[in-house]
Design an enzyme around this catalytic site. Sequence first.
Site: not given
Length: 285
Positions: A2-3
């Site tokens: 996840p960014e």
Amino acid sequence: MPELPEVENVRLGLMGSVVGRTITRVSLKRRDIVHGQARPASLLTGRTLTRIDRLGKQLALIGGDEGGTPVGCICVHLGMTGSLRYTSPSTLKAREGGNNPAKDPHIHIRWHLSDGGTLIFRDPRRFGGLWTFDSIDELHKRRWSYLGEDALTITPAVLHSKLDRTRRCLKTALLDQHVLAGLGNIYVDELLFTSRISPLRQACELDRPEIQRLVRQMRALLSRAIQSGGSTLRDYVDADGQSGRFQNQHAVYGRGGQLCTRCDRVLSRVVLAGRSTVYCENCQA
Ligand SMILES: [Zn+2]
């Protein structure tokens, strides 16, 4: 992994579901996912969740006492496969007797909330974890001070001063969380494509107009990705268990060997700092 857009979606979901709830009980299954104190109070037992903050890819669950004064903080890093999910009392009730997530070996901690719902941290590969602090100020001082500014709010002047100091290629510099916090492989490739800048350029070579363009495009790209619920490649889900939709809009990430959406030439793939990088040699000269 996840960014920023995915982590921001988790934050927004939790703001709507768990903020204002009091933690009545905590059930910790794996001690080794907690860095720092793991006493019930450190894990916010008896505290009311007053706010969820984010810096880059990390979240902070901020607890308050009865008067609302901040009294504890848990930093959450989702790592590769981590998720933070809220389950409402009605969903928990509907599940009774059916498939029982209490037996899921990848749920490492469960916070029981005053509304009867639960918040869980689940992380099959365990690259993520929790860091406990006495306050959000302590988190800023001891952990977040090592990170660069958030990719959504960094100014061109600050980014310029950071990039100016490194001779590494731009792709590698932008992935470095000490330079700026929040971007990973997906959004750096997408950002450099929309900004028409080659990932192979030396970071310190960029001039002021290019940095301004980069920051403008970065805010626009991240905002669009947040609006679309982020990108789901394998296992990312938000706080309600929903997948993102932004992966359908990726112009370059994962598209090496396919045609550029802008000029129809074949997209190149190279490996930079061990990370697969896709770009258009024609559009990103
Ligand atoms: Zn092109």
